[in-house]
Scaffold this motif. Structure first.
Motif, mmCIF file in Angstrom:
data_model
loop_
_atom_site.group_PDB
_atom_site.id
_atom_site.type_symbol
_atom_site.label_atom_id
_atom_site.label_comp_id
_atom_site.label_asym_id
_atom_site.label_seq_id
_atom_site.Cartn_x
_atom_site.Cartn_y
_atom_site.Cartn_z
ATOM 1 N N GLY A 21 0.821 -1.222 0.000
ATOM 2 C CA GLY A 21 0.000 0.000 0.000
ATOM 3 C C GLY A 21 0.847 1.262 0.000
ATOM 4 N N GLY A 22 0.238 2.328 0.483
ATOM 5 C CA GLY A 22 0.885 3.638 0.457
ATOM 6 C C GLY A 22 2.221 3.672 1.193
ATOM 7 N N ARG A 42 5.035 2.879 -0.882
ATOM 8 C CA ARG A 42 5.367 3.958 -1.820
ATOM 9 C C ARG A 42 6.065 5.113 -1.112
ATOM 10 N NH1 ARG A 42 -0.096 3.479 -2.929
ATOM 11 N NH2 ARG A 42 -0.516 5.683 -2.582
ATOM 12 N N LYS A 102 4.809 6.823 1.588
ATOM 13 C CA LYS A 102 3.940 7.803 2.263
ATOM 14 C C LYS A 102 4.216 7.756 3.768
ATOM 15 C CE LYS A 102 -0.472 8.060 1.276
ATOM 16 N NZ LYS A 102 -1.852 7.617 0.906
ATOM 17 N N GLY A 127 -1.095 6.799 6.313
ATOM 18 C CA GLY A 127 -2.091 6.218 5.411
ATOM 19 C C GLY A 127 -3.406 6.010 6.123
ATOM 20 N N HIS A 128 -4.373 5.427 5.416
ATOM 21 C CA HIS A 128 -5.676 5.216 6.071
ATOM 22 C C HIS A 128 -5.766 3.813 6.653
ATOM 23 C CE1 HIS A 128 -7.559 2.734 2.937
ATOM 24 N NE2 HIS A 128 -8.581 2.609 3.738
ATOM 25 N N VAL A 155 -10.148 -4.948 -10.276
ATOM 26 C CA VAL A 155 -9.856 -4.217 -9.046
ATOM 27 C C VAL A 155 -9.743 -5.192 -7.883
ATOM 28 C CG1 VAL A 155 -10.589 -2.421 -7.481
ATOM 29 C CG2 VAL A 155 -10.987 -2.163 -9.917
ATOM 30 N N MET A 156 -10.789 -5.985 -7.673
ATOM 31 C CA MET A 156 -10.746 -6.947 -6.584
ATOM 32 C C MET A 156 -9.959 -8.159 -7.075
ATOM 33 S SD MET A 156 -12.295 -5.639 -4.076
ATOM 34 C CE MET A 156 -12.834 -6.900 -2.922
ATOM 35 N N ARG A 190 -8.177 -13.308 2.258
ATOM 36 C CA ARG A 190 -7.926 -11.981 2.817
ATOM 37 C C ARG A 190 -8.708 -11.779 4.107
ATOM 38 N NH1 ARG A 190 -9.598 -6.648 -0.714
ATOM 39 N NH2 ARG A 190 -9.467 -5.128 0.958
ATOM 40 N N GLY A 229 0.319 -5.329 -7.362
ATOM 41 C CA GLY A 229 -1.092 -4.909 -7.327
ATOM 42 C C GLY A 229 -1.479 -4.233 -6.024
ATOM 43 N N THR A 243 0.600 -2.468 -4.092
ATOM 44 C CA THR A 243 1.433 -1.315 -3.759
ATOM 45 C C THR A 243 0.738 -0.017 -4.148
ATOM 46 O OG1 THR A 243 3.447 -2.621 -3.918
ATOM 47 C CG2 THR A 243 3.700 -0.255 -4.136
ATOM 48 N N GLY A 244 -0.093 -0.070 -5.207
ATOM 49 C CA GLY A 244 -0.831 1.121 -5.619
ATOM 50 C C GLY A 244 0.077 2.155 -6.272
ATOM 51 N N GLU A 301 -2.121 1.601 -10.680
ATOM 52 C CA GLU A 301 -2.479 0.217 -11.034
ATOM 53 C C GLU A 301 -3.401 0.189 -12.252
ATOM 54 O OE1 GLU A 301 -1.138 -2.287 -9.552
ATOM 55 O OE2 GLU A 301 -0.264 -1.250 -7.846
ATOM 56 N N SER A 313 -3.625 -8.917 -10.223
ATOM 57 C CA SER A 313 -2.800 -9.193 -9.036
ATOM 58 C C SER A 313 -2.346 -10.643 -8.957
ATOM 59 C CB SER A 313 -3.565 -8.839 -7.762
ATOM 60 O OG SER A 313 -3.725 -7.451 -7.696
HETATM 61 P P1 DGT Z 1 -3.932 4.684 1.991
HETATM 62 O O1 DGT Z 1 -4.157 3.370 2.666
HETATM 63 O O2 DGT Z 1 -5.140 5.543 1.970
HETATM 64 O O3 DGT Z 1 -2.748 5.390 2.497
HETATM 65 O O4 DGT Z 1 -3.613 4.436 0.448
HETATM 66 P P2 DGT Z 1 -3.228 3.111 -0.280
HETATM 67 O O5 DGT Z 1 -2.586 3.484 -1.542
HETATM 68 O O6 DGT Z 1 -2.509 2.173 0.631
HETATM 69 O O7 DGT Z 1 -4.636 2.546 -0.676
HETATM 70 P P3 DGT Z 1 -5.408 1.245 -0.194
HETATM 71 O O8 DGT Z 1 -5.005 0.850 1.169
HETATM 72 O O9 DGT Z 1 -6.855 1.495 -0.431
HETATM 73 O O10 DGT Z 1 -4.978 0.143 -1.217
HETATM 74 C C1 DGT Z 1 -3.622 -0.219 -1.451
HETATM 75 C C2 DGT Z 1 -3.457 -0.735 -2.821
HETATM 76 O O11 DGT Z 1 -3.976 -2.041 -2.891
HETATM 77 C C3 DGT Z 1 -4.201 0.087 -3.854
HETATM 78 O O12 DGT Z 1 -3.372 0.362 -4.937
HETATM 79 C C4 DGT Z 1 -5.225 -0.751 -4.419
HETATM 80 C C5 DGT Z 1 -4.900 -2.118 -3.916
HETATM 81 N N1 DGT Z 1 -6.115 -2.733 -3.415
HETATM 82 C C6 DGT Z 1 -6.921 -2.336 -2.431
HETATM 83 N N2 DGT Z 1 -7.948 -3.170 -2.302
HETATM 84 C C7 DGT Z 1 -7.773 -4.109 -3.246
HETATM 85 C C8 DGT Z 1 -8.473 -5.265 -3.647
HETATM 86 O O13 DGT Z 1 -9.513 -5.610 -3.105
HETATM 87 N N3 DGT Z 1 -7.901 -5.992 -4.649
HETATM 88 C C9 DGT Z 1 -6.755 -5.621 -5.263
HETATM 89 N N4 DGT Z 1 -6.257 -6.348 -6.257
HETATM 90 N N5 DGT Z 1 -6.091 -4.559 -4.928
HETATM 91 C C10 DGT Z 1 -6.597 -3.820 -3.942
#
Ligand code: DGT
Ligand code: MG
Length: 350
Positions: free
Chosen positions: A194-195, A198, A200, A203-204, A259-260, A265, A305, A307-308, A313, A330
Motif C-alpha cells: 500500500g501507500g 510507496r 507515504k 495512510g488510512h 480491481v478486486m 484476505r 497490485g 502497492t498502488g 495500477e 494481481s
Molecule cells: P492509503 O491506505 O489511503 O494510504 O492508500 P493506499 O494506496 O494504501 O490505498 P489502499 O489501502 O486502499 O490500497 C492499497 C493498494 O492495494 C491500492 O493500490 C489498491 C490495492 N487494493 C486495495 N484493495 C484491493 C483489492 O480488493 N484488490 C486488489 N487487487 N487490490 C486492492
C-alpha cells in the motif's frame, strides 16, 4: 508509446501515469485538490467516467516538473478535458474554483463523505441513506438504521479509523503480525504494501501481504494467524474471505474486472497500543489492517497490485492491455491473444 507529449514550457509528458514519475510532494497541490474533489463528487454520483477524467487530469498535474502558472503552458495536452481546464483556469486566476467550493459546501457531498468514511459503507449504501434523509452518524443510531457487523465496528471506531495511521504504527503492526506468523508457520514473510511501500509517511490503513517460499504451505495459515492475534487481544474486528481461484472460469476479458482479486484476505481492525496521539488517554487506538495471503508463484503480481496507487495500477493494466495486448492483474501477467486462442481451442475440442 515512448512518444511523449511536448508541453509549451518545454516540458514533456508520457501518456500513461505508470510511465511518469509522480512524486509524493509536487508543485500543483491547489489544482490537484480541486480536481480530486470533483473526482470524488463524481464518484459519489455514480459517474465513474467523469470521476476518472478528473483523476487523470490531476495525475497529469502531479507529474509536471514545476508549478503551472498559465493554462497555456499545458498546450493541447491530452488527458485534460474541457471541464478540467476550466477548473484549472479558475484556480490559477482566482485561487479557488467556484464549482469546487459549491461542491464542498453541498449537503450531499458532506453527507456522502461522512458516511463513506465508515468502514464497510460504500457509495451505494451512503447514497441510499442520504435519500432516506439521514445526515449524521447520530441519525444512523437514532433511527435504528440496519447495520452490518462490519459497519457497526466502523461506527464504533469511527474517529480512530479516520485518524491517519503513522508509519511507525504500521511498522509496529507489521511486527506483531510477523510474530504471529512465525508461531504459526515459520518462514512466512510479511510485507508492508500500500501507500507505506510507496514512501507515504501516513495512510488510512495497513496493507500486509503474507507468503511462504514453499508453494501450498500458506493454506490454512490466515485463520491460525488471526486466531492467535485474537487470543492476544490485538483484534477488535475481523472477517475473512476465502481465496476464490477455484471459481475462476477461464481468462478474464482484457480491461474486465481487475480491481478486486481472488486472494484469501482478512479485513480487520487492530487494537494498537499507543503512548501519544488521539488514543493516548485510553492507551490504544483502532487501526484498519488488511491481511492478504498470496501463494509464492503469484506473490510478485500481488505485491505490485497491492502497492498502488489505485490510479497507477489502473494505468499499468491499461498500458498492458492497450500497448502490449497483455492482461495484468494481481495474480499474473499473460498474453491475452494466446490465452484466448487456447480457450477457443479447448472450446472446440471440449
Ligand atoms: P492509503 O491506505 O489511503 O494510504 O492508500 P493506499 O494506496 O494504501 O490505498 P489502499 O489501502 O486502499 O490500497 C492499497 C493498494 O492495494 C491500492 O493500490 C489498491 C490495492 N487494493 C486495495 N484493495 C484491493 C483489492 O480488493 N484488490 C486488489 N487487487 N487490490 C486492492
Ligand atoms: Mg493502504
Amino acid at each position: 508509446i515512448e512518444s511523449r507529449h511536448r508541453l509549451r514550457g518545454g516540458w514533456q509528458m508520457a501518456p500513461y501515469a505508470c510511465q511518469r514519475r509522480t512524486p509524493l510532494l509536487h508543485s500543483n497541490q491547489p489544482l490537484t485538490e480541486a480536481l480530486e474533489t470533483l473526482a470524488e463528487e463524481a464518484g459519489f454520483s455514480g459517474s465513474e467516467g467523469r470521476s476518472l477524467a478528473f483523476t487523470r487530469a490531476a495525475s497529469v498535474l502531479k507529474a509536471l516538473p514545476g508549478r503551472l502558472s498559465t493554462l497555456e503552458e499545458l498546450g493541447p495536452l491530452p488527458g485534460i478535458g474541457e471541464h478540467s481546464r476550466r477548473v484549472i483556469q479558475d484556480v490559477l486566476e482566482d485561487g479557488v474554483c467556484a464549482e469546487v467550493e459549491r461542491v464542498k459546501l453541498s449537503e450531499r457531498y458532506q453527507t456522502m463523505k461522512l458516511f463513506t468514511k465508515i468502514f464497510g459503507v460504500g457509495v451505494r449504501t451512503a447514497s441510499r441513506w442520504y435519500q432516506e434523509g439521514l445526515r449524521t452518524l447520530v441519525d444512523l443510531q437514532e433511527r435504528g438504521t440496519k447495520l452490518t457487523r462490519q459497519q457497526q465496528a466502523g461506527l464504533r471506531h469511527y474517529d480512530d479509523l479516520n485518524t491517519p495511521v503513522e508509519r511507525g504504527e504500521a511498522e509496529s503492526i507489521s511486527r506483531a503480525v510477523q510474530g504471529a506468523v512465525q508461531r504459526c508457520l515459520p518462514g512466512t514473510s510479511v510485507t508492508l504494501a500500500g501507500g507505506f511501500r510507496r514512501g507515504k509517511p501516513h495512510g488510512h490503513d495497513v496493507d500486509l501481504l503474507l507468503t511462504h517460499p514453499e508453494a501450498g504451505r500458506e493454506a490454512g495459515l490466515l485463520s491460525r494467524v488471526v486466531s492467535w492475534l485474537d487470543s492476544q487481544d490485538l483484534i477488535l474486528y475481523q472477517h475473512s474471505q476465502e481465496n476464490s481461484y477455484a471459481l475462476q472460469e477461464g481468462p478474464e476479458p482484457p480491461g474486465g474486472r481487475d480491481v478486486m482479486d481472488r486472494f484469501e484476505r482478512c479485513f480487520s481492525i487492530f487494537r494498537l497500543e499507543v503512548q501519544g496521539g488521539p488514543g493516548a488517554a485510553r492507551g490504544w487506538k483502532a487501526v484498519r489492517v488488511d491481511l492478504v495471503v498470496a501463494p509464492i508463484s503469484q506473490f510478485p503480481f500481488a505485491l505490485l497490485g497491492w502497492t498502488g496507487s489505485r490510479h497507477f495500477e489502473r494505468e499499468l493494466r491499461r498500458f498492458a492491455s492497450h500497448e502490449r495486448k497483455m492482461v495484468l492483474n494481481s495474480h499474473a501477467l499473460y498474453d491475452s491473444r494466446r490465452v484466448w486462442q487456447l480457450w477457443a481451442y479447448v472450446g472446440t475440442w471440449g
